[in-house]
Design a protein around this motif. Structure first.
Motif, PDB file in Angstrom:
ATOM      1  N   THR A   1       0.850  -1.187   0.000  1.00  0.00           N
ATOM      2  CA  THR A   1       0.000   0.000   0.000  1.00  0.00           C
ATOM      3  C   THR A   1       0.885   1.237   0.000  1.00  0.00           C
ATOM      4  N   TRP A   2       0.672   2.118  -0.966  1.00  0.00           N
ATOM      5  CA  TRP A   2       1.452   3.355  -1.033  1.00  0.00           C
ATOM      6  C   TRP A   2       0.992   4.328   0.043  1.00  0.00           C
ATOM      7  N   MET A   3       1.962   4.887   0.768  1.00  0.00           N
ATOM      8  CA  MET A   3       1.682   5.880   1.803  1.00  0.00           C
ATOM      9  C   MET A   3       1.928   7.291   1.299  1.00  0.00           C
ATOM     10  N   THR A   4       2.696   7.409   0.202  1.00  0.00           N
ATOM     11  CA  THR A   4       2.982   8.698  -0.438  1.00  0.00           C
ATOM     12  C   THR A   4       2.638   8.572  -1.909  1.00  0.00           C
ATOM     13  N   ASP A   5       3.137   9.511  -2.725  1.00  0.00           N
ATOM     14  CA  ASP A   5       2.848   9.439  -4.159  1.00  0.00           C
ATOM     15  C   ASP A   5       3.357   8.122  -4.727  1.00  0.00           C
ATOM     16  N   PRO A   6       2.482   7.354  -5.408  1.00  0.00           N
ATOM     17  CA  PRO A   6       2.891   6.036  -5.893  1.00  0.00           C
ATOM     18  C   PRO A   6       3.753   6.125  -7.145  1.00  0.00           C
ATOM     19  N   GLU A   7       4.474   5.068  -7.404  1.00  0.00           N
ATOM     20  CA  GLU A   7       5.228   4.915  -8.639  1.00  0.00           C
ATOM     21  C   GLU A   7       5.159   3.449  -9.033  1.00  0.00           C
ATOM     22  N   VAL A   8       5.570   3.154 -10.252  1.00  0.00           N
ATOM     23  CA  VAL A   8       5.570   1.774 -10.733  1.00  0.00           C
ATOM     24  C   VAL A   8       6.907   1.129 -10.386  1.00  0.00           C
ATOM     25  N   LEU A   9       6.848  -0.004  -9.691  1.00  0.00           N
ATOM     26  CA  LEU A   9       8.050  -0.714  -9.268  1.00  0.00           C
ATOM     27  C   LEU A   9       8.237  -1.965 -10.121  1.00  0.00           C
ATOM     28  N   GLY A  10       9.510  -2.317 -10.368  1.00  0.00           N
ATOM     29  CA  GLY A  10       9.787  -3.423 -11.262  1.00  0.00           C
ATOM     30  C   GLY A  10      10.578  -4.558 -10.663  1.00  0.00           C
ATOM     31  N   SER A  11      10.956  -4.447  -9.389  1.00  0.00           N
ATOM     32  CA  SER A  11      11.760  -5.516  -8.789  1.00  0.00           C
ATOM     33  C   SER A  11      11.499  -5.579  -7.295  1.00  0.00           C
ATOM     34  N   SER A  12      11.834  -6.720  -6.692  1.00  0.00           N
ATOM     35  CA  SER A  12      11.657  -6.862  -5.247  1.00  0.00           C
ATOM     36  C   SER A  12      12.591  -5.910  -4.498  1.00  0.00           C
ATOM     37  N   ALA A  13      13.752  -5.601  -5.088  1.00  0.00           N
ATOM     38  CA  ALA A  13      14.658  -4.648  -4.445  1.00  0.00           C
ATOM     39  C   ALA A  13      14.023  -3.264  -4.382  1.00  0.00           C
ATOM     40  N   GLU A  14      13.341  -2.863  -5.441  1.00  0.00           N
ATOM     41  CA  GLU A  14      12.660  -1.560  -5.432  1.00  0.00           C
ATOM     42  C   GLU A  14      11.510  -1.561  -4.429  1.00  0.00           C
ATOM     43  N   VAL A  15      10.809  -2.687  -4.325  1.00  0.00           N
ATOM     44  CA  VAL A  15       9.738  -2.790  -3.329  1.00  0.00           C
ATOM     45  C   VAL A  15      10.327  -2.635  -1.925  1.00  0.00           C
ATOM     46  N   ALA A  16      11.427  -3.346  -1.659  1.00  0.00           N
ATOM     47  CA  ALA A  16      12.058  -3.266  -0.341  1.00  0.00           C
ATOM     48  C   ALA A  16      12.500  -1.851  -0.031  1.00  0.00           C
ATOM     49  N   GLY A  17      13.016  -1.146  -1.050  1.00  0.00           N
ATOM     50  CA  GLY A  17      13.435   0.240  -0.841  1.00  0.00           C
ATOM     51  C   GLY A  17      12.279   1.143  -0.486  1.00  0.00           C
ATOM     52  N   ALA A  18      11.145   0.957  -1.174  1.00  0.00           N
ATOM     53  CA  ALA A  18       9.971   1.792  -0.891  1.00  0.00           C
ATOM     54  C   ALA A  18       9.438   1.533   0.511  1.00  0.00           C
ATOM     55  N   ILE A  19       9.550   0.287   0.969  1.00  0.00           N
ATOM     56  CA  ILE A  19       9.089  -0.045   2.323  1.00  0.00           C
ATOM     57  C   ILE A  19      10.033   0.533   3.366  1.00  0.00           C
ATOM     58  N   SER A  20      11.336   0.405   3.128  1.00  0.00           N
ATOM     59  CA  SER A  20      12.316   0.827   4.129  1.00  0.00           C
ATOM     60  C   SER A  20      12.313   2.336   4.352  1.00  0.00           C
ATOM     61  N   ASP A  21      12.013   3.100   3.329  1.00  0.00           N
ATOM     62  CA  ASP A  21      12.012   4.558   3.521  1.00  0.00           C
ATOM     63  C   ASP A  21      10.614   5.119   3.803  1.00  0.00           C
ATOM     64  N   GLY A  22       9.650   4.233   4.054  1.00  0.00           N
ATOM     65  CA  GLY A  22       8.332   4.673   4.503  1.00  0.00           C
ATOM     66  C   GLY A  22       7.393   5.113   3.409  1.00  0.00           C
ATOM     67  N   ARG A  23       7.786   4.982   2.153  1.00  0.00           N
ATOM     68  CA  ARG A  23       6.884   5.387   1.073  1.00  0.00           C
ATOM     69  C   ARG A  23       5.749   4.393   0.880  1.00  0.00           C
ATOM     70  N   ALA A  24       5.981   3.141   1.280  1.00  0.00           N
ATOM     71  CA  ALA A  24       4.963   2.106   1.120  1.00  0.00           C
ATOM     72  C   ALA A  24       4.961   1.208   2.345  1.00  0.00           C
ATOM     73  N   ALA A  25       3.812   0.589   2.596  1.00  0.00           N
ATOM     74  CA  ALA A  25       3.679  -0.357   3.710  1.00  0.00           C
ATOM     75  C   ALA A  25       3.386  -1.740   3.163  1.00  0.00           C
ATOM     76  N   ALA A  26       3.932  -2.766   3.826  1.00  0.00           N
ATOM     77  CA  ALA A  26       3.749  -4.150   3.381  1.00  0.00           C
ATOM     78  C   ALA A  26       2.917  -4.917   4.390  1.00  0.00           C
TER      79      ALA A  26
END
Length: 520
Positions: free
Chosen positions: A130-155
């Motif tokens: 779930t996006w917590m800020t402005d969403p973007e299109v992600l293409g890899s699990s590493a990008e997903v992990a990055g979005a989660i770690s910096d608070g932009r998305a929640a898992a």
């Protein structure tokens, strides 16, 4: 059950991959190998495109959601939920963000692993993003992990596990079977006959088996734990399957000798210990090779209990097994798009013409009907030339059987020809050779002769013809009655401008007007 685990499925598969088809002498041969066209989903792995299917889910809510989304039944496989998370892939599903083709209407799913790596398996835990800020299109699990770690998305790990075999992935795909499609008994050489990336479908070979109560089922093969077996079968190498313990697998019994039939080695079909609906089903099979040791007293074994009894009496042996397969049980006779103009096409012919044509003609007929034969001879050729061949219309045929027993036999024969991709060949041959009503030309010997003349595999054709096809025939008849059609031939013409019905053997001009009216 006493099972000795030793030789791998790979060795067995390598030994039988080149066997010639055996004669169908299996008295339990209630159904045959066929094909199943299934919906594809778009995903990503490490920035590249993935095409995958979903066949099973551990959670009922997810099974229902995905079934509705893809218009193909996802089976409930509750034991998948308890598999150790370290043995699973991860599928990230997006709960919000840009609109797209994903399961929840947003961007495509992202996978943690793809075939080619030591951790790949089709069994995937479902993690919702779930996006917590402005969403973007992600293409890899590493990008997903990055979005989660910096608070932009929640898992949110939903706790659900799905069977999501990848058909094509960056740098590879499952092997496409060449030649006769689903016909023949050899299991090697590929498990799919077509990948349609435009229509987003894939066609699998659906193998026949018998369930724990002897009931006929079909299954597809999508992955193997052993690299040799995966190569022979043409499926994704799935090393992580070996780490799944016996509490989360089901037993599959394969016959290395005995009665000839539609099984993996040219002998009787497989027997499986669990099927959807009984609470213990999973799509992960631990395989066991059953042998009669050349005994002339071999019979058909139709249930695990019968195998156990014969094992206790030393009539059969299980000298080795242990290969692990991903082989979901499916209903191959589902249609992805089933209803046009109020007519359910689940039991219809294959589509004749371009799937993208704006107008569809649905014909109801009986192969013994003289007026249907007249329409076939005098009107259909012009429709074919002017509309079907030009891409302006396509056509389905549904049986409206009513004249006599030979009409049912003729209809059943086309269904069996369909399993060998020759439906329309036999359909046309029947009308081209139409004779006197109940004159024997459409009886069993007659249709067998036509099939032989077309070059069909006769062992497969006759085994199929001996099945009970009443359900499909009655279903198609019901569709005609629901549409208010009471005579043959009759037609439903469907287009962007509406629906028109044509009753009886009408001339070309009637169809020209109907197509023009529904094309607006």
């Amino acid at each position: 059950m006493r099972i000795l685990l030793a030789a791998s499925l790979a060795a067995a598969a390598l030994a039988v991959a080149s066997l010639a088809p055996a004669d169908a002498a299996d008295p339990a041969a209630e159904h045959t190998r066929t094909q199943a066209t299934m919906p594809l989903h778009l995903g990503t792995y490490d920035g590249g495109q993935v095409l995958y299917i979903i066949t099973d889910a551990s959670d009922e809510a997810w099974a229902e959601l995905i079934s509705e989304r893809q218009e193909w039944a996802v089976q409930l496989a509750a034991p998948l939920a308890d598999i150790d998370r370290g043995a699973l892939n991860t599928m990230y599903v997006f709960a919000n963000g840009p609109d797209g083709t994903g399961l929840k209407g947003h961007q495509p799913e992202v996978f943690e692993y793809a075939p080619g790596g030591a951790q790949y398996t089709a069994l995937s835990r479902v993690v919702e993003i779930t996006w917590m800020t402005d969403p973007e299109v992600l293409g890899s699990s590493a990008e997903v992990a990055g979005a989660i770690s910096d608070g932009r998305a929640a898992a949110n790990d939903t706790g659900a596990v799905v069977n999501a075999p990848q058909v094509a992935w960056p740098g590879g795909q499952m092997t496409i079977r060449e030649g006769a499609g689903a016909t023949g008994t050899a299991y090697g050489g590929g498990q799919i006959t077509e990948i349609d990336s435009d229509g987003m479908t894939v066609t699998f070979v659906a193998h026949p088996a018998l369930g724990p109560g002897g009931q006929p089922v079909h299954y597809i093969l999508t992955g193997a734990a052993g690299s040799d077996a995966a190569g022979v079968l043409g499926v994704a190498h799935s090393p992580s399957l070996v780490s799944i313990d016996g509490n989360h697998t089901s037993d599959m019994f394969l016959f290395a000798d005995g009665l000839p039939g539609a099984g993996y080695a040219g002998f009787q079909r497989e027997v499986v210990a669990a099927i959807p609906g009984n609470g213990t089903y999973t799509p992960v099979w631990l395989t066991h090779n059953v042998t009669w040791g050349g005994s002339p007293n071999a019979t058909a074994l139709t249930t695990p209990d019968e195998i156990e009894l014969h094992l206790d009496q030393d009539l059969v042996s299980v000298p080795g097994a242990g290969g692990v397969l991903n082989g979901p049980v499916i209903d191959p006779f589902q249609n992805i798009v089933t209803v046009l103009g109020g007519v359910d096409l689940s039991g219809a012919s294959p589509l004749l013409g371009d799937a993208g044509a704006p107008v569809t003609i649905i014909e109801f007929g009986d192969y013994q009907c003289p007026k249907c034969g007249s329409w076939f001879d005098n009107t259909k050729p012009a429709i074919d030339a002017n509309y079907i061949q030009t891409g302006q219309a396509n056509l389905y045929f549904l049986d409206l059987v009513f004249i006599g027993p030979d009409s049912s036999t003729a209809a059943a024969a086309t269904y069996c020809a369909q399993e060998q991709d020759m439906y329309w060949d036999l359909h046309d041959t029947l009308f081209e050779n139409q004779g006197r009503i109940q004159g024997g030309w459409a009886a069993r010997d007659g249709v067998v002769g036509f099939a032989q003349g077309l070059g069909l595999d006769m062992a497969e054709f006759e085994a199929c013809l001996d099945m009970d096809h009443t359900e499909r025939i009655q279903f198609n008849r019901d569709q005609a009655h629901l549409a208010g059609l009471r005579q043959t031939p009759s037609f439903v013409v469907v287009g962007p401008g509406g629906i028109e019905k044509i009753a009886g053997n009408q001339p070309y001009g009637a169809f020209e007007r109907a197509i023009e009216n529904v094309s607006d």
